[in-house]
Design a protein around this motif. Structure first.
Motif, mmCIF file in Angstrom:
data_model
loop_
_atom_site.group_PDB
_atom_site.id
_atom_site.type_symbol
_atom_site.label_atom_id
_atom_site.label_comp_id
_atom_site.label_asym_id
_atom_site.label_seq_id
_atom_site.Cartn_x
_atom_site.Cartn_y
_atom_site.Cartn_z
ATOM 1 N N VAL A 165 38.865 33.329 1.208
ATOM 2 C CA VAL A 165 40.323 33.269 1.352
ATOM 3 C C VAL A 165 40.680 32.705 2.724
ATOM 4 N N ALA A 166 40.012 33.195 3.770
ATOM 5 C CA ALA A 166 40.320 32.738 5.127
ATOM 6 C C ALA A 166 40.087 31.239 5.262
ATOM 7 N N PHE A 190 49.014 35.356 8.305
ATOM 8 C CA PHE A 190 48.536 35.474 6.923
ATOM 9 C C PHE A 190 47.751 36.780 6.796
ATOM 10 N N ALA A 191 48.351 37.789 6.136
ATOM 11 C CA ALA A 191 47.687 39.078 5.934
ATOM 12 C C ALA A 191 46.823 39.010 4.681
ATOM 13 N N ASP A 192 45.605 39.549 4.786
ATOM 14 C CA ASP A 192 44.693 39.601 3.643
ATOM 15 C C ASP A 192 44.015 40.973 3.639
ATOM 16 N N THR A 238 34.937 45.345 9.008
ATOM 17 C CA THR A 238 35.129 44.673 10.292
ATOM 18 C C THR A 238 36.333 43.737 10.287
ATOM 19 N N LEU A 239 36.949 43.576 9.125
ATOM 20 C CA LEU A 239 38.088 42.667 8.996
ATOM 21 C C LEU A 239 39.361 43.489 8.916
ATOM 22 N N ALA A 240 39.947 43.769 10.055
ATOM 23 C CA ALA A 240 41.163 44.590 10.104
ATOM 24 C C ALA A 240 42.012 44.153 11.278
ATOM 25 N N GLY A 241 43.306 44.065 11.040
ATOM 26 C CA GLY A 241 44.223 43.681 12.096
ATOM 27 C C GLY A 241 44.096 42.217 12.458
ATOM 28 N N PRO A 242 44.802 41.787 13.515
ATOM 29 C CA PRO A 242 44.770 40.373 13.908
ATOM 30 C C PRO A 242 43.376 39.957 14.379
ATOM 31 N N LEU A 243 42.863 38.881 13.853
ATOM 32 C CA LEU A 243 41.578 38.353 14.291
ATOM 33 C C LEU A 243 41.801 37.397 15.466
ATOM 34 N N THR A 254 43.794 48.878 7.119
ATOM 35 C CA THR A 254 44.590 47.876 7.826
ATOM 36 C C THR A 254 44.181 46.499 7.343
ATOM 37 N N PRO A 255 45.100 45.730 6.759
ATOM 38 C CA PRO A 255 44.736 44.366 6.338
ATOM 39 C C PRO A 255 44.341 43.499 7.529
ATOM 40 N N ALA A 256 43.467 42.546 7.280
ATOM 41 C CA ALA A 256 43.176 41.539 8.294
ATOM 42 C C ALA A 256 44.370 40.596 8.394
#
Length: 466
Positions: free
Chosen positions: A275-276, A325-327, A34-39, A344-346
């Motif tokens: 991390v976030a 910040f990409a993770d 569920t953690l992908a792309g811009p939040l 896809t990184p978050a």
């Protein structure tokens, strides 16, 4: 403590149904898919709240805390002997929660001398039970405020340095002659490289960065690439909670590497939440004191800081192009989740945080990160002034008397000082500077007592502002 299961947001199905008084710290898992792309701002707030709860969680044996058959080594390594104690201050596990050490003035902050960690070289089995410095280095706990900005700066600097290497190699191949190129990024000089027509590179003149030109901004030696790598290492070393992205089946062939009866103790989703939260911790600020005499002294102290050329390493700010910040990040290595491991990184946009609006910008619109550092290693001790060269074990190929420039933001709230946290005043640690900082330290000793006092007055305006 807020239970993770009560937070809402991108959570995986609940674990086995348990009463609300269960002694587990983790009740639900976070689904990394569920953690992908811009939040969105709302999703980022939910994720960071989950990360805060994990950072403050006191892990228990029901979560898998402890590592009876594994060591603190960053490469998964079996223990050669059964663990004698559930907790062991030297080789760990040595803490119930991240906030057990990172707690001054608040969670995410620094730690007093009592919270010192014992850091081994890292690759070996790390089974030691002695204070002998040939086996480990004793280190104070650094604060994490502004850490997301620090990592973003390091990523952009790495791009600059590797691009310069690529250009030099291209020119050398085209011209058939060697090409010597200065390596600079954001005004920081990292020495020189010489590219040869055969595709090799002479790295003999590098200064303050690894041979791969990756700027590693974390830990006092500058050996950790990212918050994610730092988090994965610390979970195993300090808590005996093994993230499956390194200790799981993919790399070790088993879901229970440490043999404590708990599979996949920490998933990629939980690491991402940690991390976030760390990445969105507010940047420390320079806070003008209410006392008029203090304000006047601090104004003079800032000038003294510059006059002594402390700014040659403790740079007041570095420019940052992007707050995205990409993770996972772009330069981590195997054993830490990498960009290629996910579809896809978050992306956590730090501009969505309230504190980002306080950051200054230059004429080009770049954020000026007020870190008072340069993300570069320097030799900080010599035979005359050896106090800050008090380690005998080299770490990750970094020489014993070489350390990262300490970022000074937040300094007023992070005493004691020095790598070991054994200096109680700012005056002590300034006088202890040797090596590359010896001229500035000598200048400090030579100025008037009033100017020394003014410099301390200014340093004590660099505050953590949660």
């Amino acid at each position: 403590m807020i239970l993770l299961g009560s937070l809402g947001g991108p959570l995986a199905p609940a674990m086995a149904q348990e009463p609300t008084w269960s002694e587990r710290a983790i009740r639900q898992r976070i689904d990394p898919a569920t953690l992908a792309g811009p939040l969105s701002a709302e999703a980022l707030a939910e994720l960071t709240e989950q990360g805060r709860a994990l950072f403050e969680a006191r892990f228990t044996i029901l979560d898998g805390a402890g590592r009876p058959n594994a060591t603190q080594a960053i490469v998964p390594t079996r223990s050669r002997r059964p663990a004698e104690h559930a907790f062991q201050r030297l080789a760990g596990p040595d803490a119930n929660a991240c906030s057990s050490c990172h707690n001054e003035p608040v969670a995410g902050g620094a730690g007093g001398f009592v919270a010192n960690a014992f850091v081994s070289e890292g690759f070996e089995s790390a089974e030691f039970d002695t204070l002998d410095p040939q086996f480990s280095n004793e280190r104070g706990t650094n604060h994490l405020f502004g850490a997301g900005l620090i990592e973003l700066l390091a990523r952009e600097m790495t791009v600059d340095l590797t691009a310069a290497r690529a250009e030099a190699l291209k020119e050398a191949r085209a011209s058939g002659t060697e090409v010597r190129r200065n390596l600079t990024s954001k005004g920081v000089d990292f020495g020189r490289i010489t590219a040869l027509p055969d595709g090799s590179v002479d790295l003999g003149e590098l200064d303050g960065v690894d041979d791969d030109l990756v700027v590693r901004p974390f830990t006092q030696k500058g050996v950790m690439t990212s918050l994610r790598q730092f988090t994965v290492n610390a979970l195993n070393q300090h808590h005996g909670m093994q993230p499956d992205e390194r200790w799981g089946t993919r790399w070790t062939g088993t879901a229970d590497f440490d043999g404590d009866g708990h599979d996949d103790e920490i998933g990629a989703g939980e690491v991402s939440a940690l991390v976030a939260w760390q990445a969105t911790l507010p940047a420390p600020r320079e806070i003008a004191p209410q006392d008029a005499a203090w304000r006047k002294a601090a104004a003079r102290g800032r000038d003294v800081f510059s006059e002594l050329r402390c700014t040659s390493c403790h740079r007041p700010s570095l420019p940052l192009d992007s707050l995205d910040f990409a993770d996972p990040g772009p330069v981590d290595t195997a054993g830490t989740l990498r960009t290629g491991d996910v579809e896809t990184p978050a992306v956590y946009d730090l501009a969505l945080t309230e504190w980002a609006g306080h950051l200054p910008r230059d004429a080009e619109g770049r954020v000026l990160v007020p870190l008072f550092g340069d993300l570069k290693r320097h030799r900080i001790a010599d035979t005359r002034t050896a106090d800050l060269g008090n380690e005998t074990l080299a770490q990750r190929f970094v020489e014993r008397d070489v350390f990262m420039t300490a970022e000074l933001w937040g300094l007023a709230d992070t005493a004691p000082y020095g790598h070991r946290g054994d200096m109680t005043t700012l005056d002590e640690v300034i006088r202890a500077h040797g090596g590359a900082a010896s001229e500035s330290a000598a200048g400090y000793k030579d100025v008037t007592e009033a100017d020394r006092s003014a410099l301390i007055a200014w340093l004590k305006t660099l505050r953590i502002t949660p």
